[in-house]
Motif scaffolding. Structure first.
Motif, mmCIF file in Angstrom:
data_model
loop_
_atom_site.group_PDB
_atom_site.id
_atom_site.type_symbol
_atom_site.label_atom_id
_atom_site.label_comp_id
_atom_site.label_asym_id
_atom_site.label_seq_id
_atom_site.Cartn_x
_atom_site.Cartn_y
_atom_site.Cartn_z
ATOM 1 N N LEU A 126 88.720 23.237 45.104
ATOM 2 C CA LEU A 126 87.532 22.904 45.880
ATOM 3 C C LEU A 126 87.134 21.475 45.549
ATOM 4 C CD1 LEU A 126 85.242 26.027 45.216
ATOM 5 C CD2 LEU A 126 87.088 25.792 46.871
ATOM 6 N N ALA A 127 86.817 20.693 46.572
ATOM 7 C CA ALA A 127 86.278 19.357 46.360
ATOM 8 C C ALA A 127 84.881 19.315 46.961
ATOM 9 C CB ALA A 127 87.173 18.301 46.992
ATOM 10 N N LEU A 128 83.958 18.715 46.243
ATOM 11 C CA LEU A 128 82.565 18.667 46.683
ATOM 12 C C LEU A 128 82.089 17.229 46.761
ATOM 13 C CD1 LEU A 128 81.199 21.469 44.327
ATOM 14 C CD2 LEU A 128 81.709 21.727 46.757
ATOM 15 N N LYS A 129 81.375 16.910 47.827
ATOM 16 C CA LYS A 129 80.749 15.594 47.933
ATOM 17 C C LYS A 129 79.453 15.657 47.141
ATOM 18 C CE LYS A 129 78.329 13.773 51.324
ATOM 19 N NZ LYS A 129 77.378 12.875 50.633
ATOM 20 N N ALA A 130 79.579 15.450 45.842
ATOM 21 C CA ALA A 130 78.441 15.652 44.950
ATOM 22 C C ALA A 130 78.681 14.896 43.651
ATOM 23 C CB ALA A 130 78.265 17.143 44.656
ATOM 24 N N CYS A 131 77.632 14.807 42.847
ATOM 25 C CA CYS A 131 77.777 14.227 41.509
ATOM 26 C C CYS A 131 77.078 15.136 40.500
ATOM 27 C CB CYS A 131 77.235 12.801 41.438
ATOM 28 S SG CYS A 131 75.657 12.520 42.236
ATOM 29 N N PRO A 156 68.631 35.198 44.590
ATOM 30 C CA PRO A 156 69.872 34.587 44.092
ATOM 31 C C PRO A 156 70.865 35.640 43.641
ATOM 32 C CG PRO A 156 67.926 33.549 43.111
ATOM 33 C CD PRO A 156 67.446 34.777 43.823
ATOM 34 N N PRO A 157 72.166 35.360 43.773
ATOM 35 C CA PRO A 157 73.184 36.303 43.280
ATOM 36 C C PRO A 157 73.192 36.335 41.759
ATOM 37 C CG PRO A 157 74.202 34.264 44.015
ATOM 38 C CD PRO A 157 72.762 34.175 44.390
ATOM 39 N N LEU A 158 73.845 37.341 41.197
ATOM 40 C CA LEU A 158 73.933 37.507 39.754
ATOM 41 C C LEU A 158 74.552 36.256 39.133
ATOM 42 C CD1 LEU A 158 73.558 39.578 37.441
ATOM 43 C CD2 LEU A 158 75.955 40.223 37.786
ATOM 44 N N GLY A 159 73.909 35.734 38.093
ATOM 45 C CA GLY A 159 74.446 34.576 37.393
ATOM 46 C C GLY A 159 74.153 33.242 38.039
ATOM 47 N N PHE A 160 73.365 33.248 39.138
ATOM 48 C CA PHE A 160 73.052 31.998 39.822
ATOM 49 C C PHE A 160 72.210 31.108 38.908
ATOM 50 C CE2 PHE A 160 70.752 29.389 42.999
ATOM 51 C CZ PHE A 160 71.834 28.955 43.752
ATOM 52 N N PRO A 161 72.532 29.807 38.831
ATOM 53 C CA PRO A 161 71.803 28.920 37.909
ATOM 54 C C PRO A 161 70.312 28.868 38.215
ATOM 55 C CG PRO A 161 73.760 27.824 38.796
ATOM 56 C CD PRO A 161 73.571 29.087 39.583
ATOM 57 N N PRO A 162 69.486 28.772 37.189
ATOM 58 C CA PRO A 162 68.042 28.570 37.423
ATOM 59 C C PRO A 162 67.865 27.336 38.298
ATOM 60 C CG PRO A 162 68.484 28.977 35.108
ATOM 61 C CD PRO A 162 69.820 28.794 35.753
ATOM 62 N N SER A 163 66.966 27.431 39.261
ATOM 63 C CA SER A 163 66.868 26.348 40.229
ATOM 64 C C SER A 163 65.455 26.174 40.730
ATOM 65 C CB SER A 163 67.796 26.624 41.411
ATOM 66 O OG SER A 163 67.599 25.703 42.448
ATOM 67 N N ALA A 180 75.199 19.587 38.723
ATOM 68 C CA ALA A 180 76.221 20.119 37.813
ATOM 69 C C ALA A 180 76.203 21.643 37.677
ATOM 70 C CB ALA A 180 76.084 19.463 36.440
ATOM 71 N N PRO A 181 75.040 22.301 37.487
ATOM 72 C CA PRO A 181 75.055 23.760 37.294
ATOM 73 C C PRO A 181 75.682 24.512 38.469
ATOM 74 C CG PRO A 181 72.913 22.847 36.697
ATOM 75 C CD PRO A 181 73.672 21.757 37.378
ATOM 76 N N PHE A 182 75.454 24.036 39.690
ATOM 77 C CA PHE A 182 75.984 24.719 40.868
ATOM 78 C C PHE A 182 77.486 24.479 40.998
ATOM 79 C CE2 PHE A 182 71.557 23.478 41.679
ATOM 80 C CZ PHE A 182 71.002 24.741 41.742
ATOM 81 N N CYS A 183 77.936 23.289 40.611
ATOM 82 C CA CYS A 183 79.374 22.995 40.630
ATOM 83 C C CYS A 183 80.099 23.876 39.613
ATOM 84 C CB CYS A 183 79.612 21.517 40.327
ATOM 85 S SG CYS A 183 78.860 20.394 41.532
ATOM 86 N N ASP A 184 79.515 24.018 38.420
ATOM 87 C CA ASP A 184 80.106 24.869 37.376
ATOM 88 C C ASP A 184 80.128 26.331 37.826
ATOM 89 O OD1 ASP A 184 80.351 22.609 35.819
ATOM 90 O OD2 ASP A 184 78.561 23.010 34.619
ATOM 91 N N ILE A 225 78.575 19.745 52.258
ATOM 92 C CA ILE A 225 77.189 20.185 52.123
ATOM 93 C C ILE A 225 76.858 20.396 50.652
ATOM 94 C CG2 ILE A 225 77.260 21.262 54.404
ATOM 95 C CD1 ILE A 225 77.274 23.974 53.017
ATOM 96 N N SER A 226 75.590 20.594 50.370
ATOM 97 C CA SER A 226 75.123 20.701 48.992
ATOM 98 C C SER A 226 75.788 21.852 48.245
ATOM 99 C CB SER A 226 73.610 20.909 48.988
ATOM 100 O OG SER A 226 73.156 21.372 47.736
ATOM 101 N N PRO A 227 76.289 21.612 47.023
ATOM 102 C CA PRO A 227 76.855 22.688 46.210
ATOM 103 C C PRO A 227 75.878 23.841 45.994
ATOM 104 C CG PRO A 227 77.441 20.576 45.261
ATOM 105 C CD PRO A 227 76.471 20.290 46.377
ATOM 106 N N ALA A 228 74.584 23.524 45.912
ATOM 107 C CA ALA A 228 73.593 24.587 45.725
ATOM 108 C C ALA A 228 73.590 25.544 46.912
ATOM 109 C CB ALA A 228 72.201 23.972 45.536
ATOM 110 N N SER A 229 73.691 24.999 48.124
ATOM 111 C CA SER A 229 73.714 25.843 49.322
ATOM 112 C C SER A 229 74.979 26.687 49.381
ATOM 113 C CB SER A 229 73.618 24.964 50.578
ATOM 114 O OG SER A 229 72.374 24.303 50.629
ATOM 115 N N VAL A 230 76.107 26.080 49.046
ATOM 116 C CA VAL A 230 77.375 26.825 49.047
ATOM 117 C C VAL A 230 77.318 27.941 48.018
ATOM 118 C CG1 VAL A 230 79.877 26.670 48.720
ATOM 119 C CG2 VAL A 230 78.644 24.752 49.744
#
Length: 431
Positions: A212-217, A165-172, A222-226, A141-146
């Motif tokens: 963790l492996a994510l089906k994403a690019c 959003p939780p503390l430090g969550f990327p601007p979205s 990127a911000p959510f993966c980081d 599923i989407s890294p943003a959702s996770v």
């Protein structure tokens, strides 16, 4: 067949959740790995294997290992995947998966793989560690959702306000609306397998694995993966978009004949994910919306909670009113092949990562409502008609964005490059 020219050839075991969307996503990733020369042993319910055989593009390297689903009181004896049961029985199916631990241990002892990929079986990391095997939580599923719903920043309490959003969550630009927050809160607490909540199962899976492996690019998320890498303090590996290759099978004649009776781009296809739990009211709102559009449609929907057949829940007179232009199908369908049919012009979906990718690389559009309440048949109807109206500004913008991401996802060597990097990082874990 090629290899990425670096490190040892890997032997990977795949053990996905028993839902068709998870099984097929793990198999598509297996195809990418096998295309580079790596070996995959794929654990799958016995009778379900026949549905996936045609999606195995590398039979010399990808081996299916059939599993009998252990009996659980209340779970139908023939049930193997979420497609076979109503949503309220999914907790029993997870319990059945949990009861395979001894069997999985025996298989792993025999195979001696390098790594095991899993998602919902939260006991895999501890088992793998005992056997000196690296465990990879593979999230489709989407890294943003996770990141939003399962961040350790949320803590472990049940009364956390998920609207913010939780503390430090990327601007979205992603809008997490109040009904989604309530749904996420429900999933946090609901039992998912005997004696364990969905939230605790997922947190254990994410926290205890080796990576963790994510089906994403990175170009998309990127911000959510980081963020996830910092939150869980372990490597986050990206498999890329994992675009399914064209299956060797063909669309069932029944669906091909029906879809071919409509002009190009005129049919609305509607399908929700395996975890979509519509109640009767929501189900009725959705099918009535499709009827209201006046457009031809094919809806692949599970019966609402508490019902066995979609036919039993359809509004009175509905079948006669949409005869010749609309079908509601309660069973599994060949979604990838349906989406690639020229007549499909709009995809109404739950917004799952795999479904979005499948839609973006074809020529249909993806649309969802933006209301801060549960959808009504009027809002769905209006949204569908808006994106299907070629003269509307919204439709033009949607098509431009669709074309942009389709071009990116189909870029030459994009998938291969991601797979090479993914494999390199898997090999690094073994050093």
């Amino acid at each position: 067949m090629t290899t990425n020219g670096r490190g040892k050839m890997l032997h990977i075991v795949m053990y996905p959740w028993f839902a068709m969307g998870h099984l097929t996503a793990f198999l598509h990733t297996s195809n990418n790995l096998a295309a580079k020369g790596h070996r995959v042993s794929f654990l799958i319910p016995t009778k379900t294997q026949s549905r996936l055989n045609l999606f195995n593009l590398h039979t010399s390297l990808i081996s299916f290992i059939p599993l009998d689903v252990p009996p659980v009181d209340g779970l139908p004896s023939n049930a193997e995947t979420t497609a076979d049961i109503q949503s309220h029985l999914e907790t029993l199916l997870v319990t059945a998966m949990d009861r395979t631990e001894t069997t999985i241990e025996s298989i792993l002892l025999d195979l001696k793989p390098d790594l095991i990929f899993f998602d919902f079986t939260h006991w895999i990391p501890a088992l793998a560690r005992r056997l000196n095997i690296k465990s990879i939580h593979y999230c489709i599923i989407s890294p943003a959702s996770v990141a939003y719903t399962l961040s350790p920043e949320r803590g472990q309490g049940s009364e956390i306000n998920l609207e913010y959003p939780p503390l430090g969550f990327p601007p979205s630009a992603v809008k997490f609306r109040s009904h989604e927050a309530k749904e996420s809160a429900f999933f946090r607490k609901m039992e998912f397998g005997k004696g364990v909540s969905f939230h605790n199962r997922m947190m254990a899976s994410l926290s205890d694995c080796d990576a963790l492996a994510l089906k994403a690019c990175k170009e998309m998320e990127a911000p959510f993966c980081d963020y996830l890498e910092k939150q869980f303090r372990k490597p986050v590996l990206l498999s890329g978009p994992v675009i399914p290759e064209t299956p060797t099978s063909t669309l069932d004649e029944k669906w091909n004949k029906w879809l071919s009776g409509f002009k190009k781009g005129s049919v609305v296809y509607c399908a929700l994910g395996s975890r979509a739990n519509l109640n009767k009211h929501q189900f009725l709102e959705l099918v009535l919306a499709l009827e209201r559009t006046g457009l031809p449609f094919l809806a692949a929907l599970k019966p609402p909670t508490g019902n066995n057949l979609v036919e039993d829940v359809l509004p009175e007179g509905f079948i006669d009113r949409v005869k010749g232009r609309g079908i509601v199908e309660g069973g599994w369908v060949q979604q990838q092949l349906i989406l690639s049919h020229p007549s499909i012009g709009c995809f109404v979906t739950h917004g799952g990562s795999c479904s979005i990718t499948e839609a973006l690389v074809n020529d249909c559009e993806v649309e969802r409502g933006e209301e801060d309440v549960w959808f009504t048949n009027e809002s769905i109807c209006d949204a569908v008609k808006l994106v299907m109206d070629e003269t509307s500004e919204v439709a033009k913008e949607v098509r431009l964005n669709h074309a942009k991401w389709k071009e990116f996802l189909l870029k030459d060597k994009l998938e291969s490059s991601y797979t090479d990097d993914f494999i390199n990082k898997l090999q690094d874990l073994l050093e």
